[in-house]
Design a protein around this motif. Structure first.
Motif, PDB file in Angstrom:
ATOM      1  N   ASN A 207      16.139  11.087 -13.568  1.00  0.00           N
ATOM      2  CA  ASN A 207      15.472  10.318 -13.652  1.00  0.00           C
ATOM      3  C   ASN A 207      14.549  10.621 -15.460  1.00  0.00           C
ATOM      4  OD1 ASN A 207      15.685   8.904 -11.021  1.00  0.00           O
ATOM      5  ND2 ASN A 207      14.328   9.574 -10.782  1.00  0.00           N
ATOM      6  N   GLY A 208      15.662  10.927 -16.332  1.00  0.00           N
ATOM      7  CA  GLY A 208      15.125  11.795 -17.794  1.00  0.00           C
ATOM      8  C   GLY A 208      14.171  12.758 -17.464  1.00  0.00           C
ATOM      9  N   GLN A 209      13.908  13.697 -16.835  1.00  0.00           N
ATOM     10  CA  GLN A 209      13.138  14.405 -16.911  1.00  0.00           C
ATOM     11  C   GLN A 209      14.389  15.925 -16.250  1.00  0.00           C
ATOM     12  OE1 GLN A 209       9.869  14.169 -14.570  1.00  0.00           O
ATOM     13  NE2 GLN A 209       8.642  13.176 -16.848  1.00  0.00           N
ATOM     14  N   LEU A 210      13.663  17.190 -17.226  1.00  0.00           N
ATOM     15  CA  LEU A 210      14.855  18.068 -17.207  1.00  0.00           C
ATOM     16  C   LEU A 210      13.751  19.218 -16.120  1.00  0.00           C
ATOM     17  CD1 LEU A 210      15.617  19.009 -20.803  1.00  0.00           C
ATOM     18  CD2 LEU A 210      17.074  18.374 -18.851  1.00  0.00           C
ATOM     19  N   TYR A 211      14.553  19.817 -15.222  1.00  0.00           N
ATOM     20  CA  TYR A 211      14.450  20.775 -14.043  1.00  0.00           C
ATOM     21  C   TYR A 211      15.289  21.963 -14.203  1.00  0.00           C
ATOM     22  CZ  TYR A 211      12.037  16.826 -12.137  1.00  0.00           C
ATOM     23  OH  TYR A 211      11.000  15.436 -11.732  1.00  0.00           O
ATOM     24  N   LEU A 212      14.317  22.866 -13.775  1.00  0.00           N
ATOM     25  CA  LEU A 212      14.397  24.330 -13.686  1.00  0.00           C
ATOM     26  C   LEU A 212      14.446  24.982 -12.216  1.00  0.00           C
ATOM     27  CD1 LEU A 212      13.797  26.526 -17.456  1.00  0.00           C
ATOM     28  CD2 LEU A 212      16.039  25.650 -16.288  1.00  0.00           C
ATOM     29  N   GLU A 213      14.782  26.019 -12.133  1.00  0.00           N
ATOM     30  CA  GLU A 213      14.962  26.388 -10.721  1.00  0.00           C
ATOM     31  C   GLU A 213      13.134  26.891 -10.339  1.00  0.00           C
ATOM     32  OE1 GLU A 213      15.695  30.249  -7.687  1.00  0.00           O
ATOM     33  OE2 GLU A 213      17.110  29.804  -9.272  1.00  0.00           O
ATOM     34  N   GLY A 214      12.392  26.251  -9.520  1.00  0.00           N
ATOM     35  CA  GLY A 214      10.922  26.188  -9.253  1.00  0.00           C
ATOM     36  C   GLY A 214      11.146  28.207  -9.067  1.00  0.00           C
ATOM     37  N   ALA A 215      11.482  28.095  -7.822  1.00  0.00           N
ATOM     38  CA  ALA A 215      11.051  29.700  -7.546  1.00  0.00           C
ATOM     39  C   ALA A 215      11.009  31.054  -8.871  1.00  0.00           C
ATOM     40  CB  ALA A 215      12.567  30.398  -6.616  1.00  0.00           C
ATOM     41  N   ALA A 216      12.067  30.631  -9.895  1.00  0.00           N
ATOM     42  CA  ALA A 216      11.905  31.745 -11.120  1.00  0.00           C
ATOM     43  C   ALA A 216      10.383  31.035 -11.519  1.00  0.00           C
ATOM     44  CB  ALA A 216      12.725  30.979 -12.351  1.00  0.00           C
ATOM     45  N   PHE A 217       9.502  30.304 -11.071  1.00  0.00           N
ATOM     46  CA  PHE A 217       7.656  29.874 -11.839  1.00  0.00           C
ATOM     47  C   PHE A 217       7.124  30.335 -10.331  1.00  0.00           C
ATOM     48  CE2 PHE A 217      10.824  28.049 -14.737  1.00  0.00           C
ATOM     49  CZ  PHE A 217      10.374  28.133 -16.004  1.00  0.00           C
ATOM     50  N   SER A 218       7.688  30.533 -10.217  1.00  0.00           N
ATOM     51  CA  SER A 218       7.067  30.249  -7.593  1.00  0.00           C
ATOM     52  C   SER A 218       7.309  30.590  -7.118  1.00  0.00           C
ATOM     53  CB  SER A 218       5.877  29.048  -8.074  1.00  0.00           C
ATOM     54  OG  SER A 218       5.194  28.933  -6.503  1.00  0.00           O
ATOM     55  N   CYS A 219       8.085  32.081  -6.570  1.00  0.00           N
ATOM     56  CA  CYS A 219       9.526  32.394  -6.251  1.00  0.00           C
ATOM     57  C   CYS A 219       9.031  32.327  -4.271  1.00  0.00           C
ATOM     58  CB  CYS A 219       9.671  33.467  -5.851  1.00  0.00           C
ATOM     59  SG  CYS A 219       8.605  34.467  -5.819  1.00  0.00           S
ATOM     60  N   LEU A 220       7.803  31.919  -4.215  1.00  0.00           N
ATOM     61  CA  LEU A 220       6.949  32.073  -2.705  1.00  0.00           C
ATOM     62  C   LEU A 220       6.788  30.850  -2.400  1.00  0.00           C
ATOM     63  CD1 LEU A 220       6.187  35.332  -1.440  1.00  0.00           C
ATOM     64  CD2 LEU A 220       8.455  34.614  -1.608  1.00  0.00           C
ATOM     65  N   ASN A 221       6.260  29.642  -3.741  1.00  0.00           N
ATOM     66  CA  ASN A 221       5.659  28.545  -3.314  1.00  0.00           C
ATOM     67  C   ASN A 221       4.602  28.807  -2.557  1.00  0.00           C
ATOM     68  OD1 ASN A 221       5.778  25.600  -3.645  1.00  0.00           O
ATOM     69  ND2 ASN A 221       6.628  25.239  -2.391  1.00  0.00           N
ATOM     70  N   LEU A 222       4.141  29.744  -2.260  1.00  0.00           N
ATOM     71  CA  LEU A 222       2.576  29.867  -1.429  1.00  0.00           C
ATOM     72  C   LEU A 222       1.302  29.147  -2.008  1.00  0.00           C
ATOM     73  CD1 LEU A 222       3.015  33.762  -0.499  1.00  0.00           C
ATOM     74  CD2 LEU A 222       3.069  31.628   0.935  1.00  0.00           C
ATOM     75  N   ILE A 223       1.279  28.952  -3.771  1.00  0.00           N
ATOM     76  CA  ILE A 223       0.160  28.951  -3.958  1.00  0.00           C
ATOM     77  C   ILE A 223      -0.212  26.631  -3.945  1.00  0.00           C
ATOM     78  CG2 ILE A 223      -1.340  28.455  -6.175  1.00  0.00           C
ATOM     79  CD1 ILE A 223      -0.294  31.076  -7.007  1.00  0.00           C
ATOM     80  N   ASN A 224       0.929  25.908  -4.353  1.00  0.00           N
ATOM     81  CA  ASN A 224       1.375  25.402  -3.641  1.00  0.00           C
ATOM     82  C   ASN A 224       1.229  24.583  -2.629  1.00  0.00           C
ATOM     83  OD1 ASN A 224       1.419  24.324  -6.392  1.00  0.00           O
ATOM     84  ND2 ASN A 224       3.760  22.762  -6.160  1.00  0.00           N
TER      85      ASN A 224
END
Length: 440
Positions: A207-224
């Protein structure tokens, strides 16, 4: 009954530790209310939740077939089955090649014997070698996006069927924030966006937005996860009220441990570690933040990169009912000060002041069995103590033989099978220790 959240963090070939442990839990009839996935954990989670032409148990065991037969891998230590050549020319060639029945059969190795798997891997190796490519200096990445996920996961079934709430993280380059992809919109495009690790895979557009791997920035996603928890929970609540209901449980599958870091065997091994080392450090940091949140009810940023999200989450506490907030404010402040002192932070600027020796001592004290302490009873760890109403964390401990640890990042079939078996045993041990406390 409190919600049970399964956290599947990032991983590479060692993801079979997670698939093995999850297979053990599945075989014993365990279920979850929420499944949070990041990086390689998304492969495990989706294969389990919506396998294509397989049962969940078969799909989890099939992850061992991501590996390359040892006879080939010993001479060519690259996983050509997972990391395909990039570019439109290569994509067209593979599209034609996959129409041949022998190639299609070679890509579906579940149930094959070792000789059949070796023959299939040799055929796929020949196809990978002859595939042309137009990757060049100006290309965004060297590989095509995860090639055969649609052969493993039925995304239509995933969207239609009931089941646990799904969270799969990705990093949006346009908003510069971690985002969560959820059912029922989740499809193969969201998966590829969530696994677009820089250099290997190019940014993926949705949808017109670019994404990268979430784990490269938050590899366990615990804060979210903490952020999501605050959205639906009244955090300022007395201990008396908290004890009236069963706690929510967070089951943590973390394979990004320090065991992955070792003296490199060669240049290729050193390059592999250069990619995994930042993720190991990030996983340790996330667990630290999550543990502080459990003990105090406050998200405390370890570095300035977390400050924006921490401020957003902490503001939600301030907006709670003032009378509730005052009732716990003094206790929370004392608890936070105690934890921050224990972790040796400067609270005014969140700067870490820990030497390596202090980090080792701290992790042994706080995370206990998670980082290799001798104790085997996870229920005795301080992780059970929490100032967040109705929230407890249960990390699973993976015990990989010391002589195998330098090879945990290898994509050889023998390594993936050994890690799966180690994960399965860890899952059974976890159930023996914590199964009653979690599932009753």
């Amino acid at each position: 009954m409190g919600k049970i959240t399964l956290v599947l963090g990032g991983g590479a070939p060692n993801l079979t530790l997670m698939s093995g442990a999850l297979a053990a839990l599945h075989d014993q009839g365990c279920c979850f209310d929420v499944v949070s996935m990041a990086g390689g954990g998304a492969v495990v989670g989706l294969c389990y939740l919506a396998p294509k032409n397989m049962t969940p148990a078969e799909a989890l065991r099939n992850t061992m077939n991501f590996g390359v037969s040892d006879a080939i891998y010993s001479l060519f230590p690259i996983n050509y089955k997972i990391f395909n050549k990039g570019g439109p020319v290569a994509a067209q060639f593979r599209h034609i090649l996959e129409r041949f029945p022998p190639v299609w059969r070679a890509e579906h190795q579940y149930g094959m014997n070792p000789l059949e798997k070796l023959q299939s891997d040799m055929l796929l190796f020949a196809g990978a070698m002859t595939t042309p490519t137009d990757v060049n200096y100006f290309s965004e990445a060297i590989c095509a996006h995860f090639p055969f996920i649609e052969q493993l996961v039925d995304f239509d079934k995933l969207r239609r069927s009931p089941g646990p709430r799904l969270l799969m993280n990705a990093y949006c380059m346009d908003t510069k924030r971690i985002v969560e992809f959820e059912r029922p919109c989740l499809d193969v495009h969201h998966f590829r966006a969530a696994l677009s690790f820089p250099f290997l895979y190019g940014p993926y557009e949705i949808n017109g937005q670019l994404y990268l791997e979430g784990a490269a920035f938050s590899c366990l996603n615990l804060i979210n996860l903490a952020n999501n928890y605050v959205k639906v929970k009244a955090v300022a609540r007395s201990d008396r009220d908290a004890n009236k209901t069963d706690p929510d449980k967070f089951i943590l599958f973390d394979v990004l441990t320090r065991d992955l870091i070792h003296p490199p065997r060669n240049l290729w091994d050193a390059y592999t570690q250069s990619m995994i080392l930042p993720l190991v450090a990030d996983a340790s940091k996330e667990q630290l933040i999550f543990q502080i949140w459990l003990e105090t009810g406050v998200i405390h940023p370890v570095d300035l990169g977390d400050a924006m999200l921490a401020r957003e989450i902490n503001n939600k506490y301030i907006s709670k009912n003032e009378s509730e907030l005052k009732a716990v404010q003094a206790n929370r402040k004392a608890s936070l000060q105690n934890v921050l002192t224990k972790f040796r932070f400067r609270s005014e600027n969140s700067e870490r002041l820990l030497s390596k020796a202090q980090v080792d001592e701290l992790q042994g004290e706080i995370f206990g069995d998670l980082f290799g302490q001798d104790t085997k009873d996870i229920r005795s760890l301080p992780l059970g103590y929490t100032k967040v109403p109705n929230a407890k964390s249960y990390p699973i401990t993976f015990d990989v033989p010391a002589d195998q640890q330098p090879y945990m990042l290898d994509w050889s079939r023998s390594n993936l099978e050994l890690l799966f078996n180690a994960g399965y045993e860890a899952g059974l041990n976890f159930l023996e220790l914590c199964g009653g406390a979690i599932w009753g």
